[in-house]
Motif scaffolding. Sequence first.
Motif, PDB file in Angstrom:
ATOM      1  N   ALA A  70       0.820  -1.207   0.000  1.00 11.78           N
ATOM      2  CA  ALA A  70       0.000   0.000   0.000  1.00 11.78           C
ATOM      3  C   ALA A  70       0.853   1.255   0.000  1.00 11.78           C
ATOM      4  O   ALA A  70       0.501   2.252  -0.608  1.00 11.78           O
ATOM      5  N   SER A  71       1.977   1.232   0.679  1.00 14.99           N
ATOM      6  CA  SER A  71       2.875   2.378   0.689  1.00 14.99           C
ATOM      7  C   SER A  71       4.308   1.878   0.786  1.00 14.99           C
ATOM      8  O   SER A  71       4.569   0.769   1.238  1.00 14.99           O
ATOM      9  N   ALA A  72       5.217   2.720   0.380  1.00 15.32           N
ATOM     10  CA  ALA A  72       6.632   2.357   0.445  1.00 15.32           C
ATOM     11  C   ALA A  72       7.075   2.315   1.901  1.00 15.32           C
ATOM     12  O   ALA A  72       6.578   3.076   2.740  1.00 15.32           O
ATOM     13  N   VAL A  73       8.013   1.446   2.188  1.00 16.29           N
ATOM     14  CA  VAL A  73       8.534   1.325   3.545  1.00 16.29           C
ATOM     15  C   VAL A  73       9.404   2.543   3.838  1.00 16.29           C
ATOM     16  O   VAL A  73      10.283   2.908   3.058  1.00 16.29           O
ATOM     17  N   ASP A  74       9.126   3.191   4.966  1.00 19.80           N
ATOM     18  CA  ASP A  74       9.872   4.372   5.370  1.00 19.80           C
ATOM     19  C   ASP A  74      11.121   3.926   6.132  1.00 19.80           C
ATOM     20  O   ASP A  74      11.014   3.344   7.213  1.00 19.80           O
ATOM     21  N   PRO A  75      12.317   4.201   5.609  1.00 19.66           N
ATOM     22  CA  PRO A  75      13.527   3.750   6.306  1.00 19.66           C
ATOM     23  C   PRO A  75      13.737   4.449   7.645  1.00 19.66           C
ATOM     24  O   PRO A  75      14.378   3.913   8.538  1.00 19.66           O
ATOM     25  N   ALA A  76      13.190   5.645   7.828  1.00 16.15           N
ATOM     26  CA  ALA A  76      13.362   6.370   9.087  1.00 16.15           C
ATOM     27  C   ALA A  76      12.382   5.897  10.156  1.00 16.15           C
ATOM     28  O   ALA A  76      12.439   6.353  11.293  1.00 16.15           O
ATOM     29  N   ARG A  77      11.505   4.990   9.796  1.00 17.05           N
ATOM     30  CA  ARG A  77      10.482   4.547  10.742  1.00 17.05           C
ATOM     31  C   ARG A  77      11.076   3.855  11.971  1.00 17.05           C
ATOM     32  O   ARG A  77      10.584   4.024  13.079  1.00 17.05           O
ATOM     33  N   ASN A  78      12.140   3.093  11.784  1.00 19.19           N
ATOM     34  CA  ASN A  78      12.723   2.333  12.891  1.00 19.19           C
ATOM     35  C   ASN A  78      13.902   3.052  13.529  1.00 19.19           C
ATOM     36  O   ASN A  78      14.638   2.457  14.301  1.00 19.19           O
ATOM     37  N   ASN A  79      14.093   4.321  13.231  1.00 15.57           N
ATOM     38  CA  ASN A  79      15.189   5.087  13.821  1.00 15.57           C
ATOM     39  C   ASN A  79      14.768   5.811  15.090  1.00 15.57           C
ATOM     40  O   ASN A  79      15.402   6.759  15.504  1.00 15.57           O
ATOM     41  N   PHE A  80      13.712   5.368  15.725  1.00 13.95           N
ATOM     42  CA  PHE A  80      13.198   6.019  16.918  1.00 13.95           C
ATOM     43  C   PHE A  80      14.089   5.699  18.116  1.00 13.95           C
ATOM     44  O   PHE A  80      14.464   4.558  18.361  1.00 13.95           O
ATOM     45  N   ASN A  81      14.389   6.716  18.868  1.00 16.55           N
ATOM     46  CA  ASN A  81      15.171   6.553  20.092  1.00 16.55           C
ATOM     47  C   ASN A  81      14.193   6.650  21.260  1.00 16.55           C
ATOM     48  O   ASN A  81      13.507   7.657  21.427  1.00 16.55           O
ATOM     49  N   ASP A  82      14.126   5.603  22.066  1.00 22.41           N
ATOM     50  CA  ASP A  82      13.173   5.557  23.171  1.00 22.41           C
ATOM     51  C   ASP A  82      13.388   6.676  24.192  1.00 22.41           C
ATOM     52  O   ASP A  82      12.465   7.087  24.891  1.00 22.41           O
ATOM     53  N   ASP A  83      14.608   7.176  24.316  1.00 22.26           N
ATOM     54  CA  ASP A  83      14.897   8.201  25.313  1.00 22.26           C
ATOM     55  C   ASP A  83      14.862   9.616  24.736  1.00 22.26           C
ATOM     56  O   ASP A  83      15.166  10.578  25.441  1.00 22.26           O
ATOM     57  N   GLU A  84      14.470   9.794  23.496  1.00 17.16           N
ATOM     58  CA  GLU A  84      14.474  11.125  22.888  1.00 17.16           C
ATOM     59  C   GLU A  84      13.495  12.071  23.589  1.00 17.16           C
ATOM     60  O   GLU A  84      13.770  13.255  23.745  1.00 17.16           O
ATOM     61  N   TRP A  85      12.388  11.561  24.042  1.00 18.16           N
ATOM     62  CA  TRP A  85      11.404  12.418  24.712  1.00 18.16           C
ATOM     63  C   TRP A  85      11.985  13.029  25.985  1.00 18.16           C
ATOM     64  O   TRP A  85      11.613  14.130  26.388  1.00 18.16           O
ATOM     65  N   LEU A  86      12.932  12.336  26.634  1.00 20.06           N
ATOM     66  CA  LEU A  86      13.560  12.889  27.835  1.00 20.06           C
ATOM     67  C   LEU A  86      14.344  14.164  27.504  1.00 20.06           C
ATOM     68  O   LEU A  86      14.321  15.140  28.260  1.00 20.06           O
ATOM     69  N   VAL A  87      15.027  14.149  26.364  1.00 13.90           N
ATOM     70  CA  VAL A  87      15.815  15.308  25.959  1.00 13.90           C
ATOM     71  C   VAL A  87      14.878  16.448  25.594  1.00 13.90           C
ATOM     72  O   VAL A  87      15.101  17.592  25.965  1.00 13.90           O
ATOM     73  N   ARG A  88      13.800  16.160  24.859  1.00 17.58           N
ATOM     74  CA  ARG A  88      12.889  17.206  24.409  1.00 17.58           C
ATOM     75  C   ARG A  88      12.109  17.817  25.572  1.00 17.58           C
ATOM     76  O   ARG A  88      11.787  18.990  25.562  1.00 17.58           O
ATOM     77  N   MET A  89      11.768  17.018  26.564  1.00 20.20           N
ATOM     78  CA  MET A  89      10.963  17.510  27.677  1.00 20.20           C
ATOM     79  C   MET A  89      11.825  18.036  28.836  1.00 20.20           C
ATOM     80  O   MET A  89      11.306  18.615  29.789  1.00 20.20           O
ATOM     81  N   GLY A  90      13.145  17.820  28.773  1.00 22.35           N
ATOM     82  CA  GLY A  90      14.016  18.277  29.850  1.00 22.35           C
ATOM     83  C   GLY A  90      13.766  17.538  31.143  1.00 22.35           C
ATOM     84  O   GLY A  90      13.817  18.116  32.230  1.00 22.35           O
ATOM     85  N   ALA A  91      13.434  16.251  31.043  1.00 16.20           N
ATOM     86  CA  ALA A  91      13.037  15.483  32.219  1.00 16.20           C
ATOM     87  C   ALA A  91      14.188  14.688  32.826  1.00 16.20           C
ATOM     88  O   ALA A  91      13.959  13.807  33.610  1.00 16.20           O
ATOM     89  N   PHE A  92      15.394  15.017  32.519  1.00 16.51           N
ATOM     90  CA  PHE A  92      16.479  14.237  33.112  1.00 16.51           C
ATOM     91  C   PHE A  92      17.276  15.032  34.081  1.00 16.51           C
ATOM     92  O   PHE A  92      17.267  16.143  34.327  1.00 16.51           O
TER      93      PHE A  92
END
Length: 59
Positions: free
Chosen positions: A37-59
Motif C-alpha cells: 500500500a505504501s513504500a517502507v519508510d527507512p526512518a520509521r525504525n530510527n526512533f530513540n526511546d529516550d528522545e522524549w527525555l531530551v525534548r521535555m528536559g526530564a532528566f
Amino acid sequence: MAHEENTQDAAETARRARFGALPERITPAEMVEEKPASAVDPARNNFNDDEWLVRMGAF
C-alpha cells in the motif's frame, strides 16, 4: 444493387475478422495485482526511546 452487396459483404467480413471469436478467458487471479500500500519508510525504525527525555528536559 451489386455494389451494395459487395459493400455489405466487405463490412460483414470486417466484422467477422474483428468480432468473430471471443477473447481468451481471463481468470480472476490474473486480474489482481498485489503490491504494498505504501513504500517502507527507512526512518520509521530510527526512533530513540529516550528522545522524549531530551525534548521535555526530564532528566
